[in-house]
Design an enzyme around this catalytic site. Structure first.
Site, PDB file in Angstrom:
ATOM      1  N   SER A  15       0.706  -1.331   0.104  1.00 40.09           N
ATOM      2  CA  SER A  15       0.048   0.132  -0.058  1.00 40.09           C
ATOM      3  C   SER A  15       0.877   1.328   0.045  1.00 40.09           C
ATOM      4  O   SER A  15       1.931   1.088   0.526  1.00 40.09           O
ATOM      5  CB  SER A  15      -0.847  -0.104   1.284  1.00 40.09           C
ATOM      6  OG  SER A  15      -1.479   1.254   1.301  1.00 40.09           O
ATOM      7  N   TYR A  62      -1.227  -0.782  10.146  1.00 36.94           N
ATOM      8  CA  TYR A  62      -1.453  -1.368   8.907  1.00 36.94           C
ATOM      9  C   TYR A  62      -0.407  -0.993   8.131  1.00 36.94           C
ATOM     10  O   TYR A  62       0.335  -1.622   7.189  1.00 36.94           O
ATOM     11  CB  TYR A  62      -2.695  -0.282   8.363  1.00 36.94           C
ATOM     12  CG  TYR A  62      -3.100  -0.794   6.971  1.00 36.94           C
ATOM     13  CD1 TYR A  62      -3.575  -2.142   6.415  1.00 36.94           C
ATOM     14  CD2 TYR A  62      -3.101   0.242   6.014  1.00 36.94           C
ATOM     15  CE1 TYR A  62      -3.934  -2.308   4.996  1.00 36.94           C
ATOM     16  CE2 TYR A  62      -3.317  -0.007   4.517  1.00 36.94           C
ATOM     17  CZ  TYR A  62      -3.541  -1.256   4.157  1.00 36.94           C
ATOM     18  OH  TYR A  62      -4.064  -1.533   2.783  1.00 36.94           O
TER      19      TYR A  62
HETATM   20  P1  NAD Z   1     -11.762  -5.916   0.547  1.00 31.51           P
HETATM   21  O1  NAD Z   1     -11.986  -5.793   1.767  1.00 31.51           O
HETATM   22  O2  NAD Z   1     -12.710  -5.615  -0.601  1.00 31.51           O
HETATM   23  O3  NAD Z   1     -11.288  -7.536   0.203  1.00 31.51           O
HETATM   24  C1  NAD Z   1     -10.368  -8.141   1.130  1.00 31.51           C
HETATM   25  C2  NAD Z   1     -10.958  -9.536   0.916  1.00 31.51           C
HETATM   26  O4  NAD Z   1     -10.051 -10.216   1.746  1.00 31.51           O
HETATM   27  C3  NAD Z   1     -12.297 -10.078   1.592  1.00 31.51           C
HETATM   28  O5  NAD Z   1     -12.924 -10.609   0.587  1.00 31.51           O
HETATM   29  C4  NAD Z   1     -12.200 -10.860   2.838  1.00 31.51           C
HETATM   30  O6  NAD Z   1     -13.128 -11.798   3.211  1.00 31.51           O
HETATM   31  C5  NAD Z   1     -10.615 -11.343   2.623  1.00 31.51           C
HETATM   32  N1  NAD Z   1     -10.027 -11.964   3.894  1.00 31.51           N
HETATM   33  C6  NAD Z   1      -9.830 -11.040   5.044  1.00 31.51           C
HETATM   34  N2  NAD Z   1      -9.225 -11.547   5.972  1.00 31.51           N
HETATM   35  C7  NAD Z   1      -8.954 -12.943   5.353  1.00 31.51           C
HETATM   36  C8  NAD Z   1      -8.418 -14.026   6.008  1.00 31.51           C
HETATM   37  N3  NAD Z   1      -7.913 -14.079   7.245  1.00 31.51           N
HETATM   38  N4  NAD Z   1      -8.355 -15.316   5.253  1.00 31.51           N
HETATM   39  C9  NAD Z   1      -8.965 -15.101   3.675  1.00 31.51           C
HETATM   40  N5  NAD Z   1      -9.541 -13.904   3.269  1.00 31.51           N
HETATM   41  C10 NAD Z   1      -9.535 -12.926   4.085  1.00 31.51           C
HETATM   42  O7  NAD Z   1     -10.215  -5.010   0.287  1.00 31.51           O
HETATM   43  P2  NAD Z   1      -9.586  -4.650  -0.979  1.00 31.51           P
HETATM   44  O8  NAD Z   1      -9.765  -3.142  -0.758  1.00 31.51           O
HETATM   45  O9  NAD Z   1      -9.939  -5.331  -2.191  1.00 31.51           O
HETATM   46  O10 NAD Z   1      -7.856  -4.818  -0.688  1.00 31.51           O
HETATM   47  C11 NAD Z   1      -7.377  -5.932  -1.377  1.00 31.51           C
HETATM   48  C12 NAD Z   1      -6.071  -5.790  -0.847  1.00 31.51           C
HETATM   49  O11 NAD Z   1      -5.210  -4.404  -1.476  1.00 31.51           O
HETATM   50  C13 NAD Z   1      -5.599  -5.876   0.550  1.00 31.51           C
HETATM   51  O12 NAD Z   1      -4.300  -6.397   0.906  1.00 31.51           O
HETATM   52  C14 NAD Z   1      -5.365  -4.167   1.060  1.00 31.51           C
HETATM   53  O13 NAD Z   1      -4.619  -3.823   2.243  1.00 31.51           O
HETATM   54  C15 NAD Z   1      -4.634  -3.645  -0.108  1.00 31.51           C
HETATM   55  N6  NAD Z   1      -5.050  -2.258  -0.517  1.00 31.51           N
HETATM   56  C16 NAD Z   1      -6.020  -1.574  -0.634  1.00 31.51           C
HETATM   57  C17 NAD Z   1      -6.317  -0.350  -1.105  1.00 31.51           C
HETATM   58  C18 NAD Z   1      -7.607   0.355  -1.133  1.00 31.51           C
HETATM   59  O14 NAD Z   1      -7.781   1.418  -1.140  1.00 31.51           O
HETATM   60  N7  NAD Z   1      -8.845  -0.609  -1.024  1.00 31.51           N
HETATM   61  C19 NAD Z   1      -5.349   0.519  -1.011  1.00 31.51           C
HETATM   62  C20 NAD Z   1      -3.917  -0.073  -0.835  1.00 31.51           C
HETATM   63  C21 NAD Z   1      -3.840  -1.549  -0.599  1.00 31.51           C
END
Ligand code: NAD
Length: 253
Positions: free
Chosen positions: A144, A159
């Site tokens: 991130s 985080y």
């Molecule tokens: P999201 O919340 O839409 O999806 C995350 C998924 O992970 C969910 O389906 C959840 O059920 C699953 N999950 C959580 N804990 C789990 C576990 N213990 N075992 C298996 N599955 C599990 O999130 P997103 O926004 O699509 O983010 C995806 C990735 O991108 C993450 O690693 C997040 O940190 C990173 N990210 C997101 C953003 C953003 O702005 N959305 C920015 C930077 C990084």
């Protein structure tokens, strides 16, 4: 070259509006068979069904808590034989929390690290040996911008620290696995429109953040999915240990 004889494992790709599900679609469109591991079993199966229906590939969704080694073992055993060998892994599952450092508990700190870091370890440790044996692999970590600029978007210190740990993980692993034909890279998204904050990042704060983004909008899941798909190509074999920013210019360094 074709990846139709290979499978990509994507963790956390159940989430309907998430980066993982969008990535499952772009990788399937590129020919990859897809395995989805998500804590939410129903959403993992729904995503796999959607992916198989829209693209002519095989897709399987399995319920799995990536923080639990036994759960990872069970999920990956289900895949063995059901799908072609694993050629790529996208360590996408992640959780965030905005709790300020002066208020964060040890338990919350551990939970953030358990999913983002230990979870990625559990799945990678289980899949990397097979990739090394076959002499081919692509591993992508979802870090991130919070890791690079020290928070400042939504996530707190826990985080940012966990996402920075993923960068060290990526770089050291790239060095070790390069000789086995495996590349390891990280993507560092900025603000992407998904449900990860549970709607907590709306209104004025979001408008303020968008005002600081040179391209003038927040990111879309497709922006990140395209980049991950590029890094997973067989042809992208000379890029490893790298961190790719996908943040609209919100952090330029
Ligand atoms: P999201 O919340 O839409 O999806 C995350 C998924 O992970 C969910 O389906 C959840 O059920 C699953 N999950 C959580 N804990 C789990 C576990 N213990 N075992 C298996 N599955 C599990 O999130 P997103 O926004 O699509 O983010 C995806 C990735 O991108 C993450 O690693 C997040 O940190 C990173 N990210 C997101 C953003 C953003 O702005 N959305 C920015 C930077 C990084």
């Amino acid at each position: 070259m074709s990846v139709s004889d290979k499978t990509v494992v994507i963790t956390g790709a159940g989430s309907k509006r998430g980066i993982g599900r969008a990535t499952a679609h772009t990788l399937a469109a590129a020919g990859w068979n897809v395995a989805i591991l998500d804590l939410d079993e129903a959403s993992a199966k729904d995503a796999a069904h959607e992916v198989a229906e829209r693209n002519r590939v095989q897709a399987v969704g399995v319920g799995c808590d990536i923080t639990d080694e036994a759960s990872v073992e069970n999920a990956l055993t289900v895949l063995d034989g059901a799908l072609p060998p694993v050629g790529a892994l996208v360590n996408n599952a992640g959780i965030t929390s905005p709790t300020p450092f002066l208020e964060v508990s040890g338990e919350e700190w551990d939970r953030i690290f358990a999913v983002n870091v230990r979870g990625a370890f559990n799945v990678t440790r289980r899949l990397a040996p097979g990739m090394a044996e076959r002499g081919f692999g692509r591993i992508v970590f979802l870090s991130s911008v919070s890791a690079e600029r020290g928070g400042g978007v939504f996530g707190g210190v826990a985080y940012s620290a966990a996402k920075a740990a993923e960068l060290g993980f990526t770089r050291a692993l790239a060095r070790e696995l390069g000789p086995h034909g495996i590349t390891v890279n990280a993507v560092a998204p900025g603000l992407i429109d998904t449900d990860i904050t549970g709607g907590a990042l709306e209104g004025e704060r979001k408008a303020e953040l968008v005002a600081g983004i040179p391209v003038g909008r927040n990111g879309r899941v497709a922006d990140v999915a395209d980049l991950i798909t590029y890094l997973c190509r067989e042809e992208t074999g000379y890029v490893t240990g790298a961190t790719y920013d996908v943040n609209g210019g919100s952090h330029i360094h």
